[in-house]
Design a protein around this motif. Structure first.
Motif: not given
Length: 269
Positions: A241, A244-246, A253, A256-257, A261-262, A264, A266
């Motif tokens: 991650g 830029e990721h949640v 992160r 999430s990645a 993906g970046p 997109r 939550r």
């Protein structure tokens, strides 16, 4: 003089992996393939099984516990086939399993319940008292051993569930959301227990709590829509991650990645 080792003591382990799945498919109901073509090999250590709700984690855990049988593919546990409708009684003696929800007799004491589970797992009768005492002590319930189950808090009941899962000193230990209901101090102690168990046991822990994985697991298996998305160390997951990721931590992160993906957002609740 050192005692001579027997042939059994020095014999090589007859299996390469404690758990090996190839093309594994497990169906829930008539039409839903909850595990869909999984290739996975797990050995000694603590393996964190991560994924969103509905990913198939509990179905996979149940298949590894021989509760569900594969629809397709192969599943080997401790070098033995766990597919089909064969008898798995001997294999189950070497497995510890804590489902998300487990039944118990409310009038049993903690000791009586864990003793009963030890008996079901065919622990030798003479070994049961010591095995039960050791399991109860490991989960920090020695002072509650003679209390009835109905008097315990939800977190304590969960710890009894962990005790019954380890009372037979399993070679494979399967824990489905084991930290549910545990307070922060209990979760810290549980992480320490996992690290102890992972020295000579193949432990699979299904959890929604990413930070538990970072603290206790030797590797992470990320699961989504019944398929393997990622397998690697917690550091590898964190590295996946970026800013830029949640997420509130590098691990979140990375999670999430790999799942979103970046850019997109939550996702859905």
């Amino acid at each position: 003089m050192m005692p001579a080792a027997s042939a059994a003591d020095i014999a090589p382990t007859p299996y390469a992996w404690e758990i090996r799945a190839t093309g594994l498919k497990v169906r829930v109901g008539r039409n839903h393939m909850a595990v869909d073509g999984l290739d996975l090999s797990l050995g000694t250590g603590v393996h964190g099984l991560l994924g969103p709700n509905g990913a198939g984690k509990s179905t996979l855990i149940r298949a590894l516990a021989t509760v569900l049988r594969p629809a397709e593919g192969t599943l080997e546990l401790l070098g033995e086939s766990a597919g089909g409708m064969g008898e798995h009684r001997a294999l189950r003696r070497r497995i510890g399993y804590l489902p998300q929800e487990f039944g118990y007799y409310k009038r049993f004491t903690v000791r009586e319940f864990v003793e009963y589970m030890a008996w079901l797992k065919e622990v030798p009768k003479g070994d049961i008292p010591a095995a039960v005492q050791h399991a109860v002590e490991r989960v920090g319930l020695a002072d509650r051993a003679d209390k009835r189950m109905k008097t315990l808090s939800g977190g304590m009941v969960r710890r009894v569930g962990i005790a019954q899962a380890i009372v037979n000193d399993p070679t494979i230990l399967l824990l489905d959301e084991p930290t549910a209901g545990l307070d922060p101090a209990q979760r810290l102690r549980f992480r320490e227990l996992l690290q102890e168990l992972g020295k000579d046991t193949c432990v699979v822990v299904s959890t929604h709590l990413v930070e538990d994985v970072a603290a206790a697991c030797t590797d992470v298996v990320l699961f989504a829509e019944g398929r393997l998305v990622f397998q690697g160390t917690p550091d590898d997951l964190a590295a996946a991650g970026g800013p830029e990721h949640v997420g509130d931590s590098p691990l979140e992160r990375g999670y999430s990645a790999l799942l979103l993906g970046p850019g997109r957002g939550r996702g859905a609740w």
